[in-house]
Design a protein around this motif. Structure first.
Motif, short mmCIF file in Angstrom:
data_model
loop_
_atom_site.label_atom_id
_atom_site.label_comp_id
_atom_site.label_asym_id
_atom_site.label_seq_id
_atom_site.Cartn_x
_atom_site.Cartn_y
_atom_site.Cartn_z
N THR A 1 -15.66 0.31 10.28
CA THR A 1 -14.99 0.46 11.30
C THR A 1 -14.75 2.12 11.21
O THR A 1 -14.88 2.83 10.19
N ILE B 1 -2.48 7.42 12.17
CA ILE B 1 -4.12 7.17 11.91
C ILE B 1 -4.62 8.63 11.75
O ILE B 1 -5.57 8.63 10.76
N ILE C 1 -11.95 3.90 11.97
CA ILE C 1 -10.79 4.41 11.30
C ILE C 1 -10.48 3.20 10.64
O ILE C 1 -10.96 1.87 10.59
N GLU C 2 -9.27 3.19 9.57
CA GLU C 2 -8.95 2.09 8.75
C GLU C 2 -8.69 0.86 9.70
O GLU C 2 -7.89 0.94 10.72
N ARG C 3 -8.97 -0.02 9.11
CA ARG C 3 -8.60 -1.38 9.59
C ARG C 3 -7.15 -1.77 10.04
O ARG C 3 -6.80 -1.88 11.37
N GLU C 4 -6.36 -1.25 9.26
CA GLU C 4 -4.85 -1.70 9.43
C GLU C 4 -4.63 -0.68 10.47
O GLU C 4 -3.57 -1.27 11.50
N GLU D 1 -3.90 9.68 8.07
CA GLU D 1 -4.92 8.53 6.94
C GLU D 1 -6.39 8.94 7.15
O GLU D 1 -6.83 8.75 6.09
N ASN D 2 -6.84 9.32 8.43
CA ASN D 2 -8.29 9.52 8.32
C ASN D 2 -8.80 10.93 8.44
O ASN D 2 -10.20 10.95 8.83
#
Length: 207
Positions: free
Chosen positions: A70, A202, A72-75, A205-206
């Motif tokens: 994905t 987001i 970006i992170e799934r969460e 974190e990314n």
């Protein structure tokens, strides 16, 4: 299974944000052209928008669960989708309270709040539209700040109109019904702020 293009996720977010704008503008129109006896039809139209966002969320969840990679992170994907869905749910909730509390007249304070809600939804849409380019965007942070600014303005209006309601209205049933309306309008703007917070998370974190 073929990899889903990264653009799918961002397009899904953008479609949900656009539905939020549609819902907010519809609510504003209903409240400015208020016809308490026509609310059932408005609720049906609003529910169609809410259902469209539910479908977008379900499609996204099905996709992200099956995806190997994905963007970006799934969460973060799941959380942002939920936050966007919350906005429309809250907007629909305002109409429900106008209806089942049998509100016969919309106050000037409620109109102030719904105007701010439209502004907040517009900023959410613009924030989400920048998300695909979050590493290079020069305006993403400005939109998030703008959401927070509108939320602060809504807080100020909410405190003022709640004070006015409880000090100037003698009809206890009207106090209860308008208090619920004001509270749900505030929840709507808060829900927009939560979208902005999620986007900022987001990005952090990314990056």
């Amino acid at each position: 299974m073929a990899r889903v293009a990264d653009s799918f996720y961002f397009e899904n977010f953008a479609a949900a944000a656009e539905n939020n704008c549609r819902a907010a503008r519809m609510l504003e129109q209903v409240m400015r052209e208020y016809d308490p006896d026509g609310l059932e039809a408005s609720i049906e139209q609003m529910h169609e928008i809410e259902q469209a966002n539910d479908e977008l969320r379900h499609e996204l969840l099905d996709t992200v669960l099956a995806a190997f990679i994905t963007p970006i992170e799934r969460e973060g994907i799941v959380a942002l989708s939920g936050r966007l869905d919350d906005v429309t749910d809250c907007i629909e909730g305002v109409l429900h309270r106008l209806y089942y509390n049998n509100v016969r007249e919309v106050t000037a304070g409620a109109l102030e709040m719904v105007t701010l809600l439209v502004r907040a939804c517009d900023e959410v849409r613009d924030t989400v539209s920048e998300l695909p380019n979050f590493r290079k965007s020069k305006t993403l942070r400005d939109h998030i700040v703008a959401i927070n600014t509108v939320e602060g303005l809504a807080d100020d209006v909410f405190v003022r109109i709640m004070r006015e309601l409880h000090t100037s209205e003698a009809d206890a049933l009207r106090v209860i019904s308008m208090r619920e309306t004001y509270m749900y309008l505030e929840y709507c703007v808060d829900a927009c702020e939560h979208v902005g917070d999620e986007v900022m998370g987001i990005v952090m974190e990314n990056s």
